[in-house]
Design an enzyme around this catalytic site. Structure first.
Site, PDB file in Angstrom:
ATOM      1  N   THR A 263       0.842  -1.206   0.000  1.00  0.00           N
ATOM      2  CA  THR A 263       0.000   0.000   0.000  1.00  0.00           C
ATOM      3  C   THR A 263       0.875   1.252   0.000  1.00  0.00           C
ATOM      4  OG1 THR A 263      -1.599  -1.230   1.290  1.00  0.00           O
ATOM      5  CG2 THR A 263      -1.866   1.155   1.260  1.00  0.00           C
TER       6      THR A 263
ATOM      7  N   ASP B 122       3.058  -8.210  11.091  1.00  0.00           N
ATOM      8  CA  ASP B 122       4.377  -8.844  11.279  1.00  0.00           C
ATOM      9  C   ASP B 122       5.389  -7.906  11.934  1.00  0.00           C
ATOM     10  OD1 ASP B 122       3.247 -10.901   9.901  1.00  0.00           O
ATOM     11  OD2 ASP B 122       4.450 -10.691   8.079  1.00  0.00           O
TER      12      ASP B 122
ATOM     13  N   GLU C 257       5.458 -18.343   9.537  1.00  0.00           N
ATOM     14  CA  GLU C 257       5.068 -18.898   8.233  1.00  0.00           C
ATOM     15  C   GLU C 257       6.180 -18.831   7.172  1.00  0.00           C
ATOM     16  OE1 GLU C 257       2.608 -14.795   7.418  1.00  0.00           O
ATOM     17  OE2 GLU C 257       1.970 -16.553   6.300  1.00  0.00           O
TER      18      GLU C 257
ATOM     19  N   TYR D 145      -5.694 -16.811  11.267  1.00  0.00           N
ATOM     20  CA  TYR D 145      -6.870 -16.016  10.905  1.00  0.00           C
ATOM     21  C   TYR D 145      -7.613 -15.499  12.132  1.00  0.00           C
ATOM     22  CZ  TYR D 145      -6.005 -16.786   6.047  1.00  0.00           C
ATOM     23  OH  TYR D 145      -5.411 -16.753   4.816  1.00  0.00           O
TER      24      TYR D 145
HETATM   25  P1  ATP Z   1      -0.070  -6.739   3.664  1.00  0.00           P
HETATM   26  O1  ATP Z   1       1.126  -6.409   4.483  1.00  0.00           O
HETATM   27  O2  ATP Z   1      -1.234  -7.182   4.439  1.00  0.00           O
HETATM   28  O3  ATP Z   1       0.284  -7.643   2.555  1.00  0.00           O
HETATM   29  P2  ATP Z   1      -0.007  -4.680   1.720  1.00  0.00           P
HETATM   30  O4  ATP Z   1      -0.375  -3.246   1.743  1.00  0.00           O
HETATM   31  O5  ATP Z   1       1.445  -4.989   1.513  1.00  0.00           O
HETATM   32  O6  ATP Z   1      -0.552  -5.332   3.054  1.00  0.00           O
HETATM   33  P3  ATP Z   1      -0.668  -5.690  -0.895  1.00  0.00           P
HETATM   34  O7  ATP Z   1      -1.813  -6.563  -1.313  1.00  0.00           O
HETATM   35  O8  ATP Z   1       0.708  -6.143  -1.190  1.00  0.00           O
HETATM   36  O9  ATP Z   1      -0.898  -5.447   0.654  1.00  0.00           O
HETATM   37  O10 ATP Z   1      -0.861  -4.244  -1.550  1.00  0.00           O
HETATM   38  C1  ATP Z   1      -2.028  -3.434  -1.298  1.00  0.00           C
HETATM   39  C2  ATP Z   1      -2.439  -2.720  -2.555  1.00  0.00           C
HETATM   40  O11 ATP Z   1      -1.324  -1.957  -3.060  1.00  0.00           O
HETATM   41  C3  ATP Z   1      -2.860  -3.678  -3.658  1.00  0.00           C
HETATM   42  O12 ATP Z   1      -4.014  -3.173  -4.275  1.00  0.00           O
HETATM   43  C4  ATP Z   1      -1.649  -3.701  -4.589  1.00  0.00           C
HETATM   44  O13 ATP Z   1      -1.982  -3.956  -5.926  1.00  0.00           O
HETATM   45  C5  ATP Z   1      -1.063  -2.303  -4.427  1.00  0.00           C
HETATM   46  N1  ATP Z   1       0.386  -2.315  -4.676  1.00  0.00           N
HETATM   47  C6  ATP Z   1       1.282  -3.134  -4.098  1.00  0.00           C
HETATM   48  N2  ATP Z   1       2.544  -2.880  -4.544  1.00  0.00           N
HETATM   49  C7  ATP Z   1       2.422  -1.876  -5.446  1.00  0.00           C
HETATM   50  C8  ATP Z   1       3.349  -1.149  -6.281  1.00  0.00           C
HETATM   51  N3  ATP Z   1       4.655  -1.409  -6.272  1.00  0.00           N
HETATM   52  N4  ATP Z   1       2.841  -0.186  -7.077  1.00  0.00           N
HETATM   53  C9  ATP Z   1       1.516   0.089  -7.101  1.00  0.00           C
HETATM   54  N5  ATP Z   1       0.584  -0.551  -6.360  1.00  0.00           N
HETATM   55  C10 ATP Z   1       1.022  -1.520  -5.547  1.00  0.00           C
END
Ligand code: ATP
Ligand code: MG
Length: 442
Positions: free
Chosen positions: A183, A211, A310, A362
């Site tokens: 995000t 995490d 994990e 979960y």
């Molecule tokens: P978690 O830690 O729970 O995985 P996260 O924010 O890392 O949370 P992701 O599913 O990896 O979760 O990313 C959240 C959103 O950000 C998704 O809609 C994803 O497509 C978008 N996103 C992730 N990486 C990028 C990037 N490099 N550029 C643009 N959008 C991205």
């Protein structure tokens, strides 16, 4: 002789926070104290960071800007419009952050509208067909009692241009993005597109990681709750293990690349015999492998409890090439491998062990936040609104050295925070389990 422990924290050089323009509007806040524009917190509290080290040229220490209300605002609150979105996996405290943003925007700044974007970044995309939700003090007042996110969340790539189009269409002044590393990467790209189009939209991030693996978000919200919940599962595994001959309890907790939940839970309980984390590679078989040490432990004590993150042991099972919707690698099943290998190992010695496996992942993700996390989330949400109203953008709110601060978004995604396996912290974890310093052969 202990190893010399190299500091692994990424050292920031540029901690300046971008601003949309001059703050010319008087703040309507009634209570509290305004933060001075130059109030700041040292990044590194050590004496050397301030005084320099012997024989080396003194460098200016780095500071993070202090979070809090400013006397002058960039946005006129009576005409501002906010939006909130939650992305990625669930984490305790998401609803508390949403609630704090809505309450502060409405009750302190009297902002006329706060929109909730449904199901993550997908909620911005017209073809996905999700309605936005008007968030009010009334409809968020009880959400902290529930786990998850009232807005829903999602993964999967979305066009940055389309997201900014939606912000323009909705006439958003401040966007609050709550999510993990993915995000924050998305947020950086959204902010770059906003700047390219020369728009006056502030983007404030709230780092979410169960995490606890995002640099400078330490501890991250929800982590305290996660550890508390994980210890409940481990306690059950311990009861199971002690209640059977050759009893073994195996608990899998979250931790894709960083094993903080596993390590912290082990420290909290002191009943865990082996903690397996991604940062510390181990072998299964061989003289110094995990199975030999496990057997030794069960032969001497009659039972054993193992906590595995994990992402541990990926060197044993090999990474799969699969990716999830957001492009994150799908991890190999370490718990499944351990279950099979442990049973086979004891079977070969004509021992029928009793292995009980618990996966509370979960349950941990979806519970409401505990008291500590609730308070933490409230402050994060409150400070996010103060920062956005003052016209700051491209930043995240975090707690650093006991104070709430503004951190440039780009710093958060530079490096992942991991357990330093030559630190005194990891040594204390190993002391609490009694496992050897290394379970690698040769
Ligand atoms: P978690 O830690 O729970 O995985 P996260 O924010 O890392 O949370 P992701 O599913 O990896 O979760 O990313 C959240 C959103 O950000 C998704 O809609 C994803 O497509 C978008 N996103 C992730 N990486 C990028 C990037 N490099 N550029 C643009 N959008 C991205
Ligand atoms: Mg992620």
């Amino acid at each position: 002789m202990p190893q010399v422990c190299k500091e692994q924290v990424y050292k920031p050089t540029d901690t300046n926070i971008p601003r949309l323009g001059e703050p010319k509007v008087k703040s309507p806040l009634k209570h509290g104290r305004y933060v001075d524009e130059d109030d700041a917190v040292l990044v590194n509290l050590s004496r050397q960071s301030v005084e320099g080290t012997k024989g080396r040229k003194k460098r200016d220490p780095a500071y993070f800007e202090l979070a809090g209300p400013r006397s002058n605002l960039y946005f006129d609150p009576s005409k501002a419009k906010c939006a909130v979105v939650t992305c990625g996996g669930l984490c305790p405290g998401l609803n508390d952050v949403i609630r704090a943003i809505v309450m502060t925007a409405h009750n302190e700044y009297h902002v006329p509208s706060v929109l909730g974007i449904r199901y993550g970044l997908a909620g911005f995309i017209p073809s996905e067909g999700y309605d936005v939700l008007e968030l009010t003090p009334e409809n968020v007042s009880q959400i902290h009692e529930f786990g998850g996110t009232m807005l829903g969340s999602s993964r999967g790539p979305q066009q940055v241009g389309e997201i900014v189009d939606a912000l323009e269409r909705m006439n958003i002044s401040i966007l609050f993005m709550i999510g993990g590393d993915g995000t924050l990467k998305a947020a950086e790209r959204v902010q770059a597109e906003i700047s390219k189009r020369n728009l006056s939209i502030a983007l404030v991030g709230l780092p979410k990681t169960i995490d606890n693996d995002i640099q400078f978000a330490s501890p991250s919200f929800g982590f305290d709750t996660a550890v508390e919940k994980a210890t409940e599962a481990i306690r059950c595994a311990h009861v199971e293990a002690t209640g059977a001959p050759w009893g073994l309890g195996l608990v899998k907790v979250m931790g894709r690349e960083s094993g903080f939940i596993a390590a912290q839970s082990a420290m909290a309980l002191q009943d865990v015999d082996f903690v397996l984390v991604p940062e510390d590679e181990f072998d299964l078989s061989g003289e110094n492998g995990f199975l030999q040490h496990l057997e030794k432990r069960v032969r001497t004590h009659g039972h054993a409890v193992i906590v595995v993150a994990e992402g541990a042991g990926q060197n044993i099972i090999g990474q799969s090439r699969e990716k999830d919707k957001s492009g994150n690698p799908v991890l190999g099943d370490i718990a499944g491998t351990l279950k099979t290998e442990i049973k086979e190992h004891f079977h070969k010695q004509d021992i029928e062990c009793t292995l009980k496996y618990i996966d509370p992942s979960y349950i941990i993700r979806s519970v409401p936040a505990n008291a500590n996390d609730r308070i933490y989330c409230s402050f994060l949400g409150i400070h996010a609104v103060h920062a956005g109203m003052s016209g700051r953008t491209g930043l995240v709110i975090s707690r650093w050295n006991g104070r709430y601060v503004h951190i440039p978004m780009k710093l958060m995604t530079k490096a992942r925070k991991k357990i330093n396996t030559c630190s005194n912290y990891w040594r204390a974890v190993l002391e609490s389990t009694g496992q050897p310093g290394s379970m690698k052969n040769g």
